[in-house]
Design a protein around this motif. Sequence first.
Motif: not given
Length: 399
Positions: A8, A16, A40, A43-46, A204
Amino acid sequence: MKMLPASGPVMGKDFFNREEEIKDLLRLLERENIVLISPRRYGKTSLMRELGRRLSERGQLCLFLDVMHIDAPEDFVIELATAAFDVTNVRKKFAKSLKGAFIRLSTLFDEIEATVAGTGIKVKFRKGLNDEIGKDNWTEKGKNIFDAIKSMSNEKPIYVVIDELSECINNMIKRKKNAKKFLQWFRSIRQQTIQDLRFVVGGSVSFDRVVRGIPGLPLINDFKRVCVECFSREDALKFIEKGFIEEEIEYREEIGVKIVECIGEPYVPFFTAIFLRMTLQEAGAHITKEIIEEAYNSKLLGAQGKGYFEHYKERLRIYYDEIMAKAAKWILKKACVDDRGIPKQLAFNLFREATGTVDEERFVDLLYDLENDFYIKFDGENIRFQSKVLRDWWRLYHV
Ligand SMILES: Nc1ncnc2c1ncn2[C@@H]1O[C@H](COP(=O)(O)OP(=O)(O)OP(=O)(O)O)[C@@H](O)[C@H]1O
Ligand SMILES: [Mg+2]
């Protein structure tokens, strides 16, 4: 073993680095709305979540919506209201501002104003909105909801982060649910609210490809495009070292180097994270390069890794039309054999055979889509796989 998060989105202490990116985003957001672009798993959502967390820490209001499964404008509007409703400390303010526009729900809003929390009230709220918002009035009700959001905080701007918007629009197009009207409406909302609201959207699948289905409309051109890159080699190594330290396993430089060599460029955060997790699980007190090589072949490229890669094949089926998916598969099958890939001319021959057409424009569009969706990249006159690990997987299972 402490469980390293691997699938997730990550935030806070698990998130990081990316300091430069966050700094740039915060600077751009002073004036502009942003669309985050990346393949995809980069790390966009993060990044969006971490950005939201930092904004909240500074006392700014930030709403977060994931609209992956939304396929109609009225549902988008309900999702938006729910995201605002979820900010519990200003829920009452939000409900109070909605009251004038949703007269049939006014007793529910009285109840909300009187209660403290509980999931029951949220269920009632969504149900109430479902009854009141439909395909004939979502533009007006949506505007009312944005107005209520504006009243939630005096600290402006208020941030609205919308993840997977390109999928959502793609869903609307597929289900013939007024995607064009939705995009026009959303654009006019942005124009009307530029003083008070700031939007960060992401997705994505390539926005360009999705809106190509609605020709000639510059409906998302006002967003500032920001590309999310992979980890640099240096960051990937630091990230790996951090993982070893957290697990209290001895780290040696050669081990980090071996891990990044297996993953290969570009160092996709997701692949780096799952492979690191796999190697740490393998590791006794002493980890060797051979153990890492073995974990790469038997775990990441084995049954355990299947779930992580399968979607790359699946998305050809879901997002490409049948004949283009066939041409894409033929091209990828040849391109994965050599790390230098194949000449564009050979790809065009394969395209011609697979589709039975010589339409060069469609061929160029297909390559562009495959590039945006992270399968290939251009390298002089050649096209080749963008990622070593995906190429290795493709070669194993699709040749
Ligand atoms: N900044 C980061 N620090 C540590 N790990 C990260 C970071 N960014 C991404 N990852 C790793 O990559 C995985 C995928 O990240 P995330 O879900 O944010 O990507 P995404 O681009 O939104 O993916 P998708 O395209 O599937 O929506 C995370 O579970 C995590 O393991
Ligand atoms: Mg995501």
